[in-house]
Scaffold this motif. Structure first.
Motif, mmCIF file in Angstrom:
data_model
loop_
_atom_site.group_PDB
_atom_site.id
_atom_site.type_symbol
_atom_site.label_atom_id
_atom_site.label_comp_id
_atom_site.label_asym_id
_atom_site.label_seq_id
_atom_site.Cartn_x
_atom_site.Cartn_y
_atom_site.Cartn_z
ATOM 1 N N VAL A 136 0.815 -1.222 0.000
ATOM 2 C CA VAL A 136 0.000 0.000 0.000
ATOM 3 C C VAL A 136 0.846 1.269 0.000
ATOM 4 O O VAL A 136 0.329 2.357 -0.200
ATOM 5 C CB VAL A 136 -0.998 0.074 1.187
ATOM 6 C CG1 VAL A 136 -1.977 -1.083 1.147
ATOM 7 C CG2 VAL A 136 -0.295 0.144 2.537
ATOM 8 N N ASP A 137 2.150 1.125 0.275
ATOM 9 C CA ASP A 137 2.922 2.336 0.501
ATOM 10 C C ASP A 137 4.307 2.309 -0.158
ATOM 11 O O ASP A 137 4.534 2.928 -1.200
ATOM 12 C CB ASP A 137 3.039 2.558 2.023
ATOM 13 C CG ASP A 137 3.603 3.908 2.400
ATOM 14 O OD1 ASP A 137 3.953 4.680 1.499
ATOM 15 O OD2 ASP A 137 3.698 4.202 3.613
ATOM 16 N N SER A 138 5.251 1.533 0.435
ATOM 17 C CA SER A 138 6.658 1.736 0.064
ATOM 18 C C SER A 138 7.020 1.337 -1.370
ATOM 19 O O SER A 138 7.977 1.869 -1.917
ATOM 20 C CB SER A 138 7.580 1.022 1.053
ATOM 21 O OG SER A 138 7.374 -0.357 1.008
ATOM 22 N N GLY A 184 -2.523 0.773 9.877
ATOM 23 C CA GLY A 184 -2.411 2.196 10.228
ATOM 24 C C GLY A 184 -2.294 3.043 8.965
ATOM 25 O O GLY A 184 -2.927 4.097 8.834
ATOM 26 N N GLU A 185 -1.497 2.548 7.998
ATOM 27 C CA GLU A 185 -1.323 3.301 6.739
ATOM 28 C C GLU A 185 -2.608 3.251 5.900
ATOM 29 O O GLU A 185 -2.967 4.218 5.232
ATOM 30 C CB GLU A 185 -0.152 2.745 5.920
ATOM 31 C CG GLU A 185 1.192 2.726 6.644
ATOM 32 C CD GLU A 185 1.892 4.089 6.734
ATOM 33 O OE1 GLU A 185 1.355 5.096 6.230
ATOM 34 O OE2 GLU A 185 2.993 4.122 7.348
ATOM 35 N N VAL A 186 -3.311 2.108 5.961
ATOM 36 C CA VAL A 186 -4.549 1.978 5.179
ATOM 37 C C VAL A 186 -5.605 2.951 5.719
ATOM 38 O O VAL A 186 -6.257 3.669 4.953
ATOM 39 C CB VAL A 186 -5.067 0.515 5.201
ATOM 40 C CG1 VAL A 186 -6.416 0.416 4.505
ATOM 41 C CG2 VAL A 186 -4.050 -0.433 4.557
ATOM 42 N N GLY A 248 -0.274 11.906 10.626
ATOM 43 C CA GLY A 248 0.099 11.085 11.780
ATOM 44 C C GLY A 248 1.595 10.856 11.922
ATOM 45 O O GLY A 248 2.069 10.368 12.944
ATOM 46 N N HIS A 249 2.368 11.206 10.880
ATOM 47 C CA HIS A 249 3.782 10.829 10.878
ATOM 48 C C HIS A 249 4.688 11.735 11.709
ATOM 49 O O HIS A 249 5.730 11.299 12.162
ATOM 50 C CB HIS A 249 4.305 10.719 9.437
ATOM 51 C CG HIS A 249 3.913 9.415 8.794
ATOM 52 N ND1 HIS A 249 2.602 9.084 8.543
ATOM 53 C CD2 HIS A 249 4.653 8.360 8.359
ATOM 54 C CE1 HIS A 249 2.557 7.884 7.980
ATOM 55 N NE2 HIS A 249 3.792 7.417 7.859
ATOM 56 N N THR A 250 4.309 13.012 11.898
ATOM 57 C CA THR A 250 5.162 13.880 12.721
ATOM 58 C C THR A 250 5.158 13.352 14.156
ATOM 59 O O THR A 250 6.209 13.199 14.782
ATOM 60 C CB THR A 250 4.646 15.334 12.664
ATOM 61 O OG1 THR A 250 4.616 15.714 11.298
ATOM 62 C CG2 THR A 250 5.550 16.279 13.436
ATOM 63 N N LEU A 265 6.254 -0.892 16.051
ATOM 64 C CA LEU A 265 6.447 -1.027 14.604
ATOM 65 C C LEU A 265 6.009 0.306 13.999
ATOM 66 O O LEU A 265 5.198 1.021 14.603
ATOM 67 C CB LEU A 265 5.580 -2.160 14.045
ATOM 68 C CG LEU A 265 5.954 -3.572 14.497
ATOM 69 C CD1 LEU A 265 4.959 -4.586 13.920
ATOM 70 C CD2 LEU A 265 7.370 -3.926 14.042
ATOM 71 N N HIS A 266 6.503 0.615 12.791
ATOM 72 C CA HIS A 266 6.181 1.911 12.204
ATOM 73 C C HIS A 266 4.657 2.150 12.148
ATOM 74 O O HIS A 266 4.167 3.204 12.568
ATOM 75 C CB HIS A 266 6.807 2.025 10.818
ATOM 76 C CG HIS A 266 6.426 3.270 10.098
ATOM 77 N ND1 HIS A 266 6.842 4.518 10.529
ATOM 78 C CD2 HIS A 266 5.633 3.478 9.011
ATOM 79 C CE1 HIS A 266 6.331 5.428 9.719
ATOM 80 N NE2 HIS A 266 5.599 4.825 8.791
ATOM 81 N N GLY A 267 3.922 1.162 11.673
ATOM 82 C CA GLY A 267 2.464 1.314 11.533
ATOM 83 C C GLY A 267 1.784 1.552 12.875
ATOM 84 O O GLY A 267 0.766 2.243 12.953
HETATM 85 ZN ZN LIG Z 1 4.443 5.534 7.156
#
Ligand SMILES: [Zn+2]
Ligand SMILES: NC(=O)c1ccc[n+]([C@@H]2O[C@H](COP(=O)([O-])OP(=O)(O)OC[C@H]3O[C@@H](n4cnc5c(N)ncnc54)[C@H](O)[C@@H]3O)[C@@H](O)[C@H]2O)c1
Length: 366
Positions: A136-138, A184-186, A248-250, A265-267
């Motif tokens: 979904v992301d990287s 979390g990313e979804v 949400g990333h900051t 974990l990152h998510g």
């Molecule tokens: Zn991310």
């Protein structure tokens, strides 16, 4: 199979999404490359189940394959591993027209993509993402990177792949915690651009728990479509649009840094970060409390953490880490905040006191 197109400086590339695509990888790659030598880059937990089917498929389509095994974990994104791969390619006589295939999660994709950007000034590569995060992301958008001791992703390049293949069937062997964290990313995609995806997620926990193939195909396709659209319009993050992917990333980077990247974990950090962004948006009256509630509820339903109670993390330390992160963006405190489900705004100059309050409401200690 679903196909999504991404526009890059090198022209268009496709993202193919479907169950069982690994077994057809050779024929899909053949359509985008006339060359025949391939170096597959992978990690042990992925190689165990998926390397042989990939090699069989590539050979069937006439490719001559070799495999480079990276160690597992984030350590694979190191300079040491980067140089090992350059040496392996040189020793094997790989030339500019030969190809790299990244078979693995974001770690493999980032390292292989960066080596592909720099080996002999650039060779083509294919992303076969095997984690939900990669799918979904990287694997989309061409950001590639290697870590330095001083920090993550400090060396990197924008380097679009020639093809992205996302076989949803491989997600079945993912550790449950990895799968949950990537949600979390979804959820992020639903909040930034898609009320439809968000509502679908609100009704689909049971399908997620069953690892339903159709559920994953739809969720990945919808997420990939959103990311593909954004990076196609703002490939190099110069027009502000790509910035909204940082919802949400900051906050998440703050939580990850103060815990030495070990606790979450990152998510998971993104889950808490999204909850923090929703709380901040409600506190600043950018969204109604009902939106904050829907956001926090959905994170909880997919098993994501939404607070840091009991972690013993100091609000001031998290804030420091967030400010350090922000220094990279000319010291401006800038947050992507939801104004509704499917809509975000950019908030600049939020006061440190306000952020401190939000962190405390999440369970940070003073
Ligand atoms: Zn991310
Ligand atoms: N380039 C970008 O745009 C971008 C975006 C987000 C994250 N990232 C990077 O991605 C990395 C994180 O990626 P990730 O979350 O995919 O983690 P990861 O690549 O470390 O994979 C997680 C674990 O799952 C294993 N694994 C992978 N696929 C599996 C499968 N199908 N079955 C069983 N085990 C499997 C891996 O070997 C690893 O142990 C970070 O380094 C981050 O910086 C990059």
């Amino acid at each position: 199979m679903k196909t999504i197109q991404v526009q890059s400086r090198n022209g268009k590339y496709s993202i193919l999404i479907g169950d069982g695509l690994l077994g057809e990888a050779g024929s899909h790659i053949k359509k985008v490359s006339a060359e025949s030598r391939v170096m597959i880059v992978t990690q042990p937990p992925v190689a165990r189940n998926y390397l042989q089917p990939l090699i069989a498929s590539l050979r069937k389509s006439g490719f001559d394959c070799e495999t480079h095994h990276l160690p597992d974990g984030e350590t694979a994104k190191s300079q040491r591993e980067m140089f090992h791969l350059y040496e392996r390619l040189l020793k094997g006589g790989f030339e500019r027209r030969d190809m790299l295939v990244a078979l693995g999660g974001g770690v493999v994709g980032d390292l292989a993509g960066f080596v592909a950007a720099t080996y002999l000034r650039g060779v083509p590569y294919v992303q076969i993402g095997t984690t939900l995060l990669a799918q979904v992301d990287s694997s989309i958008g061409g950001k590639t990177a290697v870590n330095l001791q001083e920090g993550k992703n400090l060396i990197g390049a924008f380097n679009p792949p020639i093809l992205v293949i996302s076989d949803t069937g491989v997600l079945k062997s993912l550790p449950p915690r990895e799968l949950r964290a990537s949600m979390g990313e979804v959820v992020k995609y639903g909040i930034i651009r898609s009320p439809r995806l968000f509502s679908m997620l609100e009704k689909s926990e049971a399908l997620f728990a069953k690892k339903d193939a159709f559920f994953f195909e739809s969720v990945i396709a919808e997420s990939a479509k959103i990311k593909a659209g954004i990076v196609s319009r703002d490939e190099f993050e110069t027009k502000k649009e790509r910035m909204i992917l940082n919802l949400g990333h900051t906050f998440a980077h703050g939580f990850e840094q103060v815990t030495g990247y070990k606790r979450f974990l990152h998510g998971e950090a993104v889950g808490i970060g999204i909850a923090a962004a929703a709380k901040l948006a409600a506190a600043l009256k950018i969204c109604p409390a009902s939106v904050e509630k829907r956001i926090v509820n959905i994170l909880v339903r997919y098993g994501l953490p939404v607070h840091i109670k009991g972690c013993g993390l100091k609000a001031a330390s998290i804030l420091d880490a967030m400010m350090r992160d922000k220094k990279k963006q000319h010291g401006r405190l800038r947050f992507i905040l939801p104004s509704a489900i499917g809509k975000v705004v950019v908030a600049e100059n939020v006061s440190a006191a306000k952020i401190g309050q939000i962190l405390k409401s999440l369970g940070a200690v003073s």
